[in-house]
Design an enzyme around this catalytic site. Structure first.
Site: not given
Lengths: 205, 281
Positions: B40, B56, B58, B72, B86, B168, B205, B208
């Site tokens: 995330t 995002d 994913r 999300k 998380g 992340s 990242d 994500s």
């Protein structure tokens, strides 16, 4: 070794045009020893609602029994058939209740909405996080192989016969690359006026 | 007619029934599997007329992408939304629980609930579970005291900030904010900044990816949830069709279960011309 790989198994579900299909392998084993080749992990919960419960077999049976109980109570109280989305929310809640001591199953739900006949598939992780995509869902010990097969084979708006071929080949070929899945397969194609149950011939090794 | 398996009125909250069995299995060499996490990038900013939240889409299970387009940004109230990073099930359930508590509060007091209330409810719950509920949240909303952004960590600490990032991809997104955020931005500038921050997370990242979702909550008017504000990663067109001809799969036995289909058809009926009946004499 992960606890989800103790008994082995695989389930996949796909959406088609006005239909859904769900498929399961039939192996039941205890680590490397195969005990039964007639243990499908998909159960019919409603007229057009199926749930697949791959993972630890004892939890497969327990969760199935508890789901049946909760669904029966719902249908008696509400006096109507449960919708797949509602069922999904109920299962998610049941699994999250056991957040710190979970059931070791990663369920797959497939069905047609009884009121508007829209296809629906959903899968969850073992603590109930739902994922409701537009295409397909996979679960079990060969989930990575299944992801690969489904991404390649699935396309939108497949008719029931085409969907059967696609989902069967996805499951059979993925399970062939997994030692603890396979040993027979059952595929259910769910349309609004009939359900077709087909036992598919697979490698028995 | 209760039994241990299915008590008649189940106690609310978490059930620890399986813990002893699961601990035994772990000790025997069968550890519990990991739950779906959301890797995330989630962000929130305050701009001139309110707040903008971004995320995002994913969700991952270890390194496998389990959901390419998950949501999300969770609804908490008409004036508040909450992004979650998380453990996915934890963010989903925690925000749903607090959303229902907020609705009860709104009905009880008859007022719009302040954003601080949501932050307090969330942090009290998370602290009680000492970080075992893995929910890292960016809460954003507008109330009578203005727009607010809160960062809530899994152990229960809260930061109140003008712009925040979690997950992340938070470092990538925060770099964009530190360079580009200024007070009193317009809505267009704000949306662009949030989009750029999430894109930084998506492309840099690994946890994500996929699309950018945005939610704009203005001081006046309802919140506007722009699901898939930008489809940053379009799936390529398949070059071939891999359909199998009918009959490829060998079938051992087959059974058809017919279903009764109730269908209602409505036909408009023309009114008939009826001759008046002769009256009796």
């Amino acid at each position: 070794m992960s606890i989800l790989a103790y008994n082995g198994g695989a389930v996949v579900a796909m959406r088609g045009q006005d239909c859904v299909a769900i498929a399961t392998d039939k192996r039941f084993g205890i680590q490397a020893q195969t005990v039964s080749t007639n243990f499908p992990k998909v159960y019919r919960m409603g007229p057009t609602l199926f749930v697949g419960l791959p993972g630890l077999a004892t939890d497969t049976q327990t969760v199935h029994q508890r789901l049946k109980f909760r669904m029966n109570l719902y249908e008696l109280k509400e006096n109507r058939v449960m919708r797949p989305k509602t069922f999904s929310a109920m299962l998610s809640n049941m699994l999250y209740e056991k957040r710190f001591g979970p059931y070791f199953i990663e369920p797959v739900i497939a069905g047609l909405d009884p009121y508007d006949n829209q296809p629906y598939v959903c899968n969850m992780d073992l603590i109930g996080c739902p994922n409701e995509p537009e295409d397909f869902v996979v679960s079990g010990t060969c989930s990575e192989q299944l992801y690969g097969m489904c991404e390649a084979l699935w396309e939108p708006n497949l008719k029931p016969d085409e969907l059967f071929e696609t989902i069967s080949q996805a499951l059979v070929n993925a399970a062939d690359r997994d030692a603890i899945s396979g040993w027979g397969a059952v595929v259910y194609i769910i349309e609004k006026d009939k359900i077709t149950e087909k036992h598919v011939k697979t490698r028995m090794d | 007619m209760a039994s241990v398996l299915v008590p008649e009125v189940p106690a609310p909250g978490f059930s620890f029934e399986n813990c002893q069995r699961n601990a035994f299995l772990a000790q025997k060499g069968f550890p519990a599997p990991k739950a779906t996490k959301t890797g995330t990038t989630i962000v929130g900013i305050i701009y001139a007329d309110g707040v903008i939240l971004g995320a995002d889409t994913r969700a991952t299970e270890n390194t496998v992408v389990s959901d390419k387009n998950c949501q999300k940004i969770h609804y908490l109230a008409g004036n508040m939304y909450c992004c979650g990073a998380g453990t996915a099930a934890d963010t989903e359930m925690t925000t749903q629980t607090v959303a229902s508590q907020l609705e009860l509060q709104r009905l009880h007091t008859g007022r719009t609930v302040p954003v601080e209330t949501a932050a307090t409810l969330l942090k009290r719950m998370l602290f009680r579970y000492q970080g075992y509920i893995g929910a890292a949240l960016v809460l954003g909303g507008v109330d009578r005291t203005g727009p607010h952004i809160y960062c809530i960590y899994p152990h229960g600490s809260v930061d109140k900030l003008p712009y925040a990032t979690m997950g992340s991809g938070s470092l990538a997104a925060m770099a964009v904010f530190e360079a580009g955020w200024k007070p009193n931005m317009t809505e267009e500038e704000g949306k662009k900044l949030v989009r750029d921050a999430i894109a930084a997370g998506i492309f840099n990242d690994l946890g994500s990816g996929s699309n950018v979702d945005i939610c704009v909550i203005r001081n006046t008017g309802p919140a506007q949830y722009l699901r898939t504000y930008e489809e940053a990663n379009v799936k390529g067109k398949k070059q071939g069709s891999y359909r199998y001809p009918a009959g490829t799969t060998a079938v051992l036995k087959q059974r058809v279960i017919p279903l009764e289909v109730e269908s209602v058809a409505v036909h408009p009926v023309q009114a008939m011309e009826v001759e008046p009946s002769p009256s009796r004499r």
